[in-house]
Design a protein around this motif. Structure first.
Motif, mmCIF file in Angstrom:
data_model
loop_
_atom_site.group_PDB
_atom_site.id
_atom_site.type_symbol
_atom_site.label_atom_id
_atom_site.label_comp_id
_atom_site.label_asym_id
_atom_site.label_seq_id
_atom_site.Cartn_x
_atom_site.Cartn_y
_atom_site.Cartn_z
ATOM 1 N N LEU A 194 -36.993 -32.246 -11.887
ATOM 2 C CA LEU A 194 -36.358 -32.766 -10.668
ATOM 3 C C LEU A 194 -37.388 -33.093 -9.601
ATOM 4 N N LYS A 195 -38.392 -32.225 -9.443
ATOM 5 C CA LYS A 195 -39.424 -32.473 -8.435
ATOM 6 C C LYS A 195 -40.207 -33.738 -8.762
ATOM 7 N N GLU A 196 -40.586 -33.914 -10.026
ATOM 8 C CA GLU A 196 -41.349 -35.106 -10.408
ATOM 9 C C GLU A 196 -40.524 -36.369 -10.196
ATOM 10 N N ALA A 197 -39.234 -36.292 -10.519
ATOM 11 C CA ALA A 197 -38.384 -37.467 -10.338
ATOM 12 C C ALA A 197 -38.220 -37.804 -8.864
ATOM 13 N N LEU A 198 -37.988 -36.793 -8.028
ATOM 14 C CA LEU A 198 -37.818 -37.046 -6.599
ATOM 15 C C LEU A 198 -39.107 -37.526 -5.956
ATOM 16 N N ILE A 215 -33.794 -38.622 -15.148
ATOM 17 C CA ILE A 215 -33.296 -38.330 -13.807
ATOM 18 C C ILE A 215 -33.482 -39.525 -12.887
ATOM 19 N N THR A 216 -34.647 -40.165 -12.971
ATOM 20 C CA THR A 216 -34.937 -41.312 -12.104
ATOM 21 C C THR A 216 -33.987 -42.463 -12.387
ATOM 22 N N SER A 258 -34.694 -32.559 2.274
ATOM 23 C CA SER A 258 -33.980 -31.648 3.164
ATOM 24 C C SER A 258 -34.431 -30.222 2.938
ATOM 25 N N GLN A 259 -34.692 -29.510 4.054
ATOM 26 C CA GLN A 259 -35.089 -28.106 3.962
ATOM 27 C C GLN A 259 -33.885 -27.180 3.897
ATOM 28 N N GLY A 260 -32.700 -27.712 4.065
ATOM 29 C CA GLY A 260 -31.504 -26.881 3.985
ATOM 30 C C GLY A 260 -31.151 -26.556 2.549
ATOM 31 N N THR A 261 -30.297 -25.599 2.381
ATOM 32 C CA THR A 261 -29.883 -25.185 1.040
ATOM 33 C C THR A 261 -28.439 -25.557 0.750
ATOM 34 N N THR A 262 -27.748 -26.160 1.695
ATOM 35 C CA THR A 262 -26.357 -26.529 1.510
ATOM 36 C C THR A 262 -26.208 -28.040 1.660
ATOM 37 N N GLY A 263 -25.640 -28.679 0.626
ATOM 38 C CA GLY A 263 -25.374 -30.105 0.705
ATOM 39 C C GLY A 263 -26.608 -30.970 0.653
ATOM 40 N N SER A 264 -27.693 -30.515 0.055
ATOM 41 C CA SER A 264 -28.908 -31.316 -0.037
ATOM 42 C C SER A 264 -28.766 -32.359 -1.144
ATOM 43 N N HIS A 265 -29.579 -33.402 -1.092
ATOM 44 C CA HIS A 265 -29.527 -34.424 -2.132
ATOM 45 C C HIS A 265 -29.941 -33.857 -3.484
ATOM 46 N N ARG A 266 -30.837 -32.924 -3.508
ATOM 47 C CA ARG A 266 -31.237 -32.307 -4.773
ATOM 48 C C ARG A 266 -30.026 -31.681 -5.474
ATOM 49 N N GLN A 267 -29.203 -30.939 -4.702
ATOM 50 C CA GLN A 267 -27.997 -30.353 -5.284
ATOM 51 C C GLN A 267 -27.012 -31.435 -5.705
#
Length: 490
Positions: free
Chosen positions: A74-78, A13-14, A46-55
């Protein structure tokens, strides 16, 4: 392949993220992700659920055939990406309007392809900005603007003025000056206050002015009940428009002053004991209402009254907004043409007005078009001073005192002595009761006079304070150059 020879998911992921995205941090330590070649940046936390970088990252990994990964990977990579980004250079992110290179200004059109307007000294162009020059931050309040029309010959401005119900030509030129100021990221602009009789279309006019900058999704909203919610709403967009104000508390008035001229809010970061979150904000503000009651002097200097009148012919909402949407590309194009023309003019800055940057803009607009907006701005401030005086019995009492003072002479007393003097002057021989909010101590009187100082100075009454070996004093005098002031009726 043996289990121990597999590449860990976080490394996959990284590697993918660093190949397809650019990561950087802002001055407050927030880390943003920006797809290569695209100007829009998203916070990775981002605390939002729409259009976040994670998504965005998950979708990219899936569509490019890399795989589908669980939340732990994903959490470890971010976490690793964020730590690496904190060592990168600092870059700012902007909402809607941003400074560019070589004196240019960028306007975000809110489009998915990233195309924006670059306003430069010789004209304006539509292009995708270099991510190193401009990083856009978008929220749910960032609406899409149409591509502005070219070669409008000013017709868009005429269309806008026909759609709005401005009462006078002076009001029209002040509205245009405010719109030009909204396209300049470094110029504080006063807050237009749309007033007029019931049915004058104040809310509709406010929406029209707002949507020129914020797109057709831009709208008016009720004033939040507390300052924290107001700041959150202001930080998420560029133009903040508050509708149907009928009362303005001292806290809301102070918050609006900070929004117009700029301030910083610091609060504790979530789920921490020692970290803080800093929010800097300075945004164009727009207000509508029939009457907000007493206006405090410091806010009056930051307001821009725009009076509307009732239309002679009523139209349906659907018809009106259909015409507006059709005219918006031409309106935006004409506004950009006029902005370039105004910025090319070199004039002296008026030094006697609080909002000197906006006064300078009005002078530029006058030199470019001959509108007379600076004179209209001065007249508007004079009317606001009258409103402040009419709503403040202490200011009226000070002016009544000054009417009996010879021009050029000064009287000096302590704040307590002034309080007794003004109280006797107000109560008079009838010994009428003091109104609610009348100063109760010399300290309260001193603070009130400091707030009223600019308003009274505009009426030729000068207030100064100092200290001698005997103690502090307040000095009140009439300006020698001031015309004789008519006695205020209490």
């Amino acid at each position: 392949m043996p289990e121990d020879e597999k590449t860990p998911a976080r490394e996959i992921i990284t590697d993918y993220a660093q190949a397809h995205f650019r990561y950087f941090r802002t001055a407050d330590g927030t880390v943003y992700a920006q797809r290569n070649g695209h100007p829009v940046a998203r916070p990775i936390r981002s605390q939002g659920t729409t259009g976040s970088h994670r998504q965005e990252l998950m979708v990219g990994l899936f569509r490019d055939g890399v795989g589908v990964f669980n939340g732990t990977a994903l959490k470890e990579a971010l976490d690793l990406i964020e730590a690496l980004a904190l060592t990168e250079d600092v870059q700012s992110v902007h909402i809607r309007v941003a400074p560019g290179w070589d004196g240019a200004t960028w306007l975000d059109l809110g489009r998915a392809d990233g195309r924006s307007v670059r306003i430069h000294p010789t004209g304006w162009d539509i292009a995708v900005p270099d991510p190193r020059e401009v990083c856009w931050r978008r929220t749910q309040l960032t609406g899409e603007l149409p591509l502005p029309a070219r070669d409008t010959d000013g017709k868009g401005i005429d269309l806008l003025l026909r759609l709005c119900n401005f009462a006078t030509a002076q009001t029209e030129c002040l509205a245009i000056a405010w719109l030009i100021g909204c396209l300049e990221p470094s110029v504080p602009v006063p807050a237009p206050f749309l007033t007029g009789p019931q049915g004058a279309g104040k809310s509709t006019g406010g929406r029209m002015l707002t949507r020129i900058i914020e797109g057709m999704s831009g709208d008016l909203r009720r004033a939040p009940k507390d300052e924290e919610n107001l700041i959150a709403a202001v930080a998420a967009g560029w133009v903040t428009a508050l509708d149907n104000l009928s009362h303005m508390t001292p806290d809301l008035s102070d918050a609006m002053c900070c929004i117009v001229t700029g301030a910083e809010n610091v609060k504790r970061a979530l789920f921490t004991d020692g970290d803080v979150f800093r929010a800097r904000y300075r945004r164009p503000l727009l207000l509508t209402g029939i009457d907000v009651g007493v206006i405090r002097p410091d806010l009056a200097e930051r307001l821009l009254p725009l009076r509307l009148e009732r239309p002679r012919v009523r139209r349906t909402e659907a018809e009106l907004w259909a015409d507006y949407a059709e005219a918006l590309p031409m309106i935006l194009g004409s506004l950009l043409d006029l902005t370039v023309k105004v910025r090319a003019v070199d004039v002296e800055t008026p030094t006697d007005l609080r909002m000197a940057d906006f006064a300078h803009l009005c002078a530029q607009l006058d030199a470019a078009t001959g509108f007379g907006s600076l004179a209209a701005y001065r007249a508007a401030l004079d009317d606001l001073n009258d409103d402040v005086i009419e709503g403040d019995l202490l200011a009226q009492t000070v002016l009544r005192h000054a009417a009996d003072v010879e021009p050029g002479t000064a009287q000096r007393m302590t704040s307590t002595e002034w309080l007794h003097h003004f109280t006797r002057l107000y109560t008079g021989e009838e010994c009428r009761p003091l109104p609610k909010g009348w100063p109760t101590t010399g300290k309260v009187l001193s603070d009130r006079l400091k707030r009223l100082q600019p308003t009274l100075a505009a009426r030729g009454v000068l207030i100064d304070s100092g200290r001698t070996y005997e103690g502090r004093y307040i000095e009140i005098s009439r300006s020698p150059a001031a015309p004789p002031h008519q006695q205020q009726t209490l």
